[in-house]
Design an enzyme around this catalytic site. Structure first.
Site, PDB file in Angstrom:
ATOM      1  N   GLU A  91       0.594  -1.070   0.069  1.00 41.76           N
ATOM      2  CA  GLU A  91      -0.051  -0.042  -0.484  1.00 41.76           C
ATOM      3  C   GLU A  91       0.900   1.217  -0.392  1.00 41.76           C
ATOM      4  O   GLU A  91       0.375   2.289  -0.625  1.00 41.76           O
ATOM      5  CB  GLU A  91      -1.088   0.541   1.341  1.00 41.76           C
ATOM      6  CG  GLU A  91      -2.144   0.580   1.164  1.00 41.76           C
ATOM      7  CD  GLU A  91      -3.051   0.920   0.102  1.00 41.76           C
ATOM      8  OE1 GLU A  91      -3.568   1.647  -1.140  1.00 41.76           O
ATOM      9  OE2 GLU A  91      -3.630  -0.920   0.346  1.00 41.76           O
ATOM     10  N   GLU A  98       1.811   5.836  -7.263  1.00 35.58           N
ATOM     11  CA  GLU A  98       0.846   6.945  -7.118  1.00 35.58           C
ATOM     12  C   GLU A  98       1.101   8.804  -7.543  1.00 35.58           C
ATOM     13  O   GLU A  98       0.938   9.975  -8.395  1.00 35.58           O
ATOM     14  CB  GLU A  98       0.023   6.775  -6.656  1.00 35.58           C
ATOM     15  CG  GLU A  98      -0.881   5.907  -7.199  1.00 35.58           C
ATOM     16  CD  GLU A  98      -2.696   5.849  -6.326  1.00 35.58           C
ATOM     17  OE1 GLU A  98      -2.993   6.106  -5.219  1.00 35.58           O
ATOM     18  OE2 GLU A  98      -3.300   4.715  -7.387  1.00 35.58           O
TER      19      GLU A  98
END
Length: 152
Positions: A91, A98
């Site tokens: 994560e 991102e």
């Protein structure tokens, strides 16, 4: 053959100059404590801004708590802990990727940016499913036994 490095000397928000040459990498974080502080800042950022990171954290803590309550062995708890760690690490990598993609493409759409983001999200999904499978295999049999004993 050495690769040419950028000649600019960018500055961090705190005004310190960032060196590109690998031999000067230690200057970015002059002490081990500073390195840990930067890592903690990344964890804090992810926890404060990423809903899925918080969900994975709370589900992972619940799994550890349930495993402890069911008196799983130390090895079983360690396996669950490692899979939770893998999910949280994925994560964090997804969040970092991102951010880099968003920095690169700004507010524009690019098919390769979409692919990068989707693949990173897919990696998180696979690790979460694997963690769910592992925790299920270790927790469910004992949980069912406890529930059956309580009912019968």
């Amino acid at each position: 053959m050495s690769q040419e490095l950028p000649t600019q000397t960018p500055k961090r928000p705190d005004g310190k100059v960032v060196q590109f040459k690998r031999e000067f990498a230690w200057q970015v974080a002059p002490t081990l404590l500073t390195s840990f502080r930067y890592a903690w800042m990344g964890l804090s950022y992810a926890f404060q801004t990423q809903r899925n990171f918080r969900v994975h954290t709370f589900v992972g803590l619940s799994a550890i708590g349930l495993g402890w309550w069911l008196q799983l062995t130390v090895v079983e708890l360690a396996v669950i802990g490692l899979t939770i760690g893998a999910v949280l690490a994925m994560e964090l990598l997804n969040t970092a990727l991102e951010a880099v993609v968003d920095l690169t493409v700004k507010q524009t759409y690019h098919e390769l940016a979409k692919i990068a983001k989707d693949c990173a999200a897919g990696a998180v999904l696979i690790s979460a499913l694997a963690a769910l499978l592992v925790a299920g295999c270790l927790i469910l049999p004992k949980l069912v036994a406890v529930l059956l004993a309580a009912l019968g």
